[in-house]
Enzyme design. Sequence first.
Site, PDB file in Angstrom:
ATOM      1  N   GLY A  11       0.834  -1.206   0.000  1.00 15.84           N
ATOM      2  CA  GLY A  11       0.000   0.000   0.000  1.00 15.84           C
ATOM      3  C   GLY A  11       0.865   1.252   0.000  1.00 15.84           C
ATOM      4  N   VAL A  24      17.898   7.991  -3.910  1.00 18.98           N
ATOM      5  CA  VAL A  24      18.553   8.334  -5.184  1.00 18.98           C
ATOM      6  C   VAL A  24      19.706   9.318  -4.948  1.00 18.98           C
ATOM      7  CG1 VAL A  24      18.203   9.516  -7.405  1.00 18.98           C
ATOM      8  CG2 VAL A  24      16.501   7.871  -6.577  1.00 18.98           C
ATOM      9  N   ARG A  72      -0.015  -4.665  -5.615  1.00 14.63           N
ATOM     10  CA  ARG A  72      -0.004  -5.900  -4.826  1.00 14.63           C
ATOM     11  C   ARG A  72       0.246  -7.005  -5.840  1.00 14.63           C
ATOM     12  NH1 ARG A  72      -1.009  -3.988   0.361  1.00 14.63           N
ATOM     13  NH2 ARG A  72      -2.663  -2.453   0.402  1.00 14.63           N
ATOM     14  N   CYS A  73       1.295  -7.782  -5.612  1.00 15.61           N
ATOM     15  CA  CYS A  73       1.707  -8.775  -6.617  1.00 15.61           C
ATOM     16  C   CYS A  73       1.697 -10.168  -6.018  1.00 15.61           C
ATOM     17  CB  CYS A  73       3.105  -8.389  -7.122  1.00 15.61           C
ATOM     18  SG  CYS A  73       3.901  -9.652  -8.105  1.00 15.61           S
ATOM     19  N   GLY A 102       5.830  -2.133   3.502  1.00 17.58           N
ATOM     20  CA  GLY A 102       5.465  -2.649   4.822  1.00 17.58           C
ATOM     21  C   GLY A 102       5.968  -4.071   5.031  1.00 17.58           C
ATOM     22  N   ASP A 103       5.434  -4.748   6.046  1.00 16.58           N
ATOM     23  CA  ASP A 103       5.944  -6.081   6.410  1.00 16.58           C
ATOM     24  C   ASP A 103       5.785  -7.105   5.288  1.00 16.58           C
ATOM     25  OD1 ASP A 103       3.203  -5.952   6.805  1.00 16.58           O
ATOM     26  OD2 ASP A 103       3.213  -7.350   8.492  1.00 16.58           O
ATOM     27  N   GLY A 104       4.676  -7.012   4.533  1.00 17.11           N
ATOM     28  CA  GLY A 104       4.478  -7.936   3.406  1.00 17.11           C
ATOM     29  C   GLY A 104       5.573  -7.752   2.361  1.00 17.11           C
ATOM     30  N   THR A 126       4.479   2.644   5.807  1.00 16.66           N
ATOM     31  CA  THR A 126       3.098   2.170   5.801  1.00 16.66           C
ATOM     32  C   THR A 126       2.292   2.987   6.811  1.00 16.66           C
ATOM     33  OG1 THR A 126       1.635   0.365   6.487  1.00 16.66           O
ATOM     34  CG2 THR A 126       3.875   0.231   7.289  1.00 16.66           C
ATOM     35  N   ASP A 128      -0.012   1.904   8.458  1.00 20.57           N
ATOM     36  CA  ASP A 128      -0.448   0.990   9.526  1.00 20.57           C
ATOM     37  C   ASP A 128       0.506   0.964  10.724  1.00 20.57           C
ATOM     38  OD1 ASP A 128      -2.579   0.264   7.938  1.00 20.57           O
ATOM     39  OD2 ASP A 128      -1.568  -1.483   7.084  1.00 20.57           O
ATOM     40  N   ASP A 130       2.716  -1.150  11.439  1.00 16.03           N
ATOM     41  CA  ASP A 130       2.673  -2.505  11.998  1.00 16.03           C
ATOM     42  C   ASP A 130       3.949  -3.301  11.738  1.00 16.03           C
ATOM     43  OD1 ASP A 130       2.309  -2.673   9.286  1.00 16.03           O
ATOM     44  OD2 ASP A 130       0.585  -4.020   9.354  1.00 16.03           O
ATOM     45  N   ARG A 163     -25.000  13.710  18.686  1.00 14.50           N
ATOM     46  CA  ARG A 163     -24.924  12.378  18.062  1.00 14.50           C
ATOM     47  C   ARG A 163     -23.704  11.601  18.558  1.00 14.50           C
ATOM     48  NH1 ARG A 163     -26.339  14.595  12.072  1.00 14.50           N
ATOM     49  NH2 ARG A 163     -28.561  14.197  12.178  1.00 14.50           N
ATOM     50  N   ARG A 172      -5.977  -3.090   8.136  1.00 14.25           N
ATOM     51  CA  ARG A 172      -6.517  -4.378   7.691  1.00 14.25           C
ATOM     52  C   ARG A 172      -6.367  -5.461   8.745  1.00 14.25           C
ATOM     53  NH1 ARG A 172      -3.650  -6.370   2.700  1.00 14.25           N
ATOM     54  NH2 ARG A 172      -2.023  -4.974   3.401  1.00 14.25           N
ATOM     55  N   ALA A 187     -11.112  10.449  21.786  1.00 13.70           N
ATOM     56  CA  ALA A 187     -12.324   9.666  21.505  1.00 13.70           C
ATOM     57  C   ALA A 187     -12.815   8.975  22.775  1.00 13.70           C
ATOM     58  CB  ALA A 187     -12.026   8.628  20.431  1.00 13.70           C
ATOM     59  N   GLU A 188     -14.138   8.836  22.886  1.00 10.41           N
ATOM     60  CA  GLU A 188     -14.725   8.181  24.057  1.00 10.41           C
ATOM     61  C   GLU A 188     -14.360   6.687  24.090  1.00 10.41           C
ATOM     62  OE1 GLU A 188     -16.117  10.805  22.763  1.00 10.41           O
ATOM     63  OE2 GLU A 188     -16.359  11.949  24.615  1.00 10.41           O
ATOM     64  N   GLU A 223     -10.595  -0.816  10.957  1.00 12.85           N
ATOM     65  CA  GLU A 223     -11.475  -1.591  10.067  1.00 12.85           C
ATOM     66  C   GLU A 223     -11.502  -3.064  10.442  1.00 12.85           C
ATOM     67  OE1 GLU A 223      -8.328  -1.228   6.419  1.00 12.85           O
ATOM     68  OE2 GLU A 223     -10.178  -2.265   5.939  1.00 12.85           O
TER      69      GLU A 223
HETATM   70  P1  ATP Z   1       0.784  -2.199   3.671  1.00  8.17           P
HETATM   71  O1  ATP Z   1       0.462  -3.063   4.845  1.00  8.17           O
HETATM   72  O2  ATP Z   1       1.032  -0.781   4.002  1.00  8.17           O
HETATM   73  O3  ATP Z   1      -0.191  -2.375   2.549  1.00  8.17           O
HETATM   74  P2  ATP Z   1       2.694  -4.195   2.924  1.00  8.17           P
HETATM   75  O4  ATP Z   1       4.041  -4.160   2.312  1.00  8.17           O
HETATM   76  O5  ATP Z   1       2.577  -4.969   4.215  1.00  8.17           O
HETATM   77  O6  ATP Z   1       2.204  -2.694   3.087  1.00  8.17           O
HETATM   78  P3  ATP Z   1       1.268  -6.267   1.446  1.00  8.17           P
HETATM   79  O7  ATP Z   1       0.211  -6.174   0.428  1.00  8.17           O
HETATM   80  O8  ATP Z   1       1.046  -7.129   2.647  1.00  8.17           O
HETATM   81  O9  ATP Z   1       1.630  -4.755   1.866  1.00  8.17           O
HETATM   82  O10 ATP Z   1       2.608  -6.787   0.745  1.00  8.17           O
HETATM   83  C1  ATP Z   1       3.129  -6.081  -0.360  1.00  8.17           C
HETATM   84  C2  ATP Z   1       3.607  -7.023  -1.413  1.00  8.17           C
HETATM   85  O11 ATP Z   1       4.678  -7.823  -0.866  1.00  8.17           O
HETATM   86  C3  ATP Z   1       2.561  -8.028  -1.904  1.00  8.17           C
HETATM   87  O12 ATP Z   1       1.723  -7.504  -2.880  1.00  8.17           O
HETATM   88  C4  ATP Z   1       3.460  -9.118  -2.454  1.00  8.17           C
HETATM   89  O13 ATP Z   1       3.929  -8.734  -3.725  1.00  8.17           O
HETATM   90  C5  ATP Z   1       4.646  -9.125  -1.452  1.00  8.17           C
HETATM   91  N1  ATP Z   1       4.427 -10.156  -0.441  1.00  8.17           N
HETATM   92  C6  ATP Z   1       3.545 -10.135   0.578  1.00  8.17           C
HETATM   93  N2  ATP Z   1       3.574 -11.281   1.273  1.00  8.17           N
HETATM   94  C7  ATP Z   1       4.496 -12.059   0.689  1.00  8.17           C
HETATM   95  C8  ATP Z   1       4.993 -13.387   0.930  1.00  8.17           C
HETATM   96  N3  ATP Z   1       4.523 -14.146   1.898  1.00  8.17           N
HETATM   97  N4  ATP Z   1       5.961 -13.849   0.115  1.00  8.17           N
HETATM   98  C9  ATP Z   1       6.449 -13.106  -0.898  1.00  8.17           C
HETATM   99  N5  ATP Z   1       6.002 -11.863  -1.189  1.00  8.17           N
HETATM  100  C10 ATP Z   1       5.054 -11.343  -0.419  1.00  8.17           C
END
Ligand code: ATP
Length: 320
Positions: A11, A24, A72-73, A102-104, A126, A128, A130, A163, A172, A187-188, A223
């Site tokens: 994200g 760069v 997202r791949c 991020g962590d992903g 990120t 988040d 996280d 209100r 997420r 916030a309450e 969320e």
């Molecule tokens: P954010 O949480 O801000 O969206 P993020 O980097 O955590 O950032 P993700 O969508 O979880 O977002 O991961 C980003 C990309 O990293 C994914 O679209 C995918 O290409 C790659 N990725 C995520 N998980 C894995 C995994 N287990 N193995 C290999 N690649 C991964």
Amino acid sequence: MQKIGVVTAGGDAPGMNAAIRSVVRTAIFHGLKVVGIERGYAGLIEGKIHPLNARSVSGIINRGGTVLKTARCEKIKTEEGVKKAADNLKINKIDGLIVIGGDGSFRGASELYNASGIPVVGVPATIDNDVAGTETTIGFDTAVNTALFTIDRIRDTATSHERVFVVEVMGRKRGFLALAVGFAEGAEFILVPELKFDIETICKKLKQGRKKGKTSEIIVMAESAGDSSLIVKEIKRQTGYDVRLTILGHALRGGAPTAQSRILANQFGAHAVELLLKGAKKRMAGVKGEKIVSVDLDYSWQQKKNIDKQLYRLAEILSS
Ligand code: ATP
């Protein structure tokens, strides 16, 4: 180390552009060549790689989003996808890769290192917040401030109409953003997936608050803390109050980064390049107290970052 690549993945977060600029320009300062990879890991697999110079990153420090684009791949999660991405790093003679995300994204970066042996360094960006191993991430402060800007306005109308407003923010899986926003907004109630809550108790407290003179309330929720429409319906049913829902959603991802997000991006980007130059293989830039630190990249996604329960408790006390 002669040539490095930079990619934004996952994200988008405000400050990613400032981080690209920092990577760069620091790399060029040290005599390195830099290439940008478009659209995250998808672009790496497709070979969308082009040279960047100091002017390529002019006028972007204040812009939200990412000029390299992101995606997202799913393919990178497969053996074939990682191999193709690793091959493209080699074909393009990239000696080190900086991944802003991020962590992903760092999990993907780790797989890439394992497949290619090419050093990777993560720059945590990120909304988040996280990512384990860093107290904060690029974009988090901006998202908190963007949410506050809107909720301050919601508070005005909530007060006028007496209100209850439930405001849903992104997150997420985790509630760091909701907690920071709720705490700063006074916030309450703050609803996060990490900590149990009970609607019946919330409704009882809402009624007690009205008896004590409160005329409107803000509930900030992540969320991932539950179905916000159902929560609104249930509070309405149990209290009879006028309860409204606002979902801030993707608005929190955009906008100009705050000073804090830009400063962090400048520091993380430069640190990441320096780590590659020092021979790091799989690291991440992070912040601890006032210091920019280097963290094991795998720690960043294998460890679960803890929510600050003391802060949550203080938020409860201060909103009474
Ligand atoms: P954010 O949480 O801000 O969206 P993020 O980097 O955590 O950032 P993700 O969508 O979880 O977002 O991961 C980003 C990309 O990293 C994914 O679209 C995918 O290409 C790659 N990725 C995520 N998980 C894995 C995994 N287990 N193995 C290999 N690649 C991964």
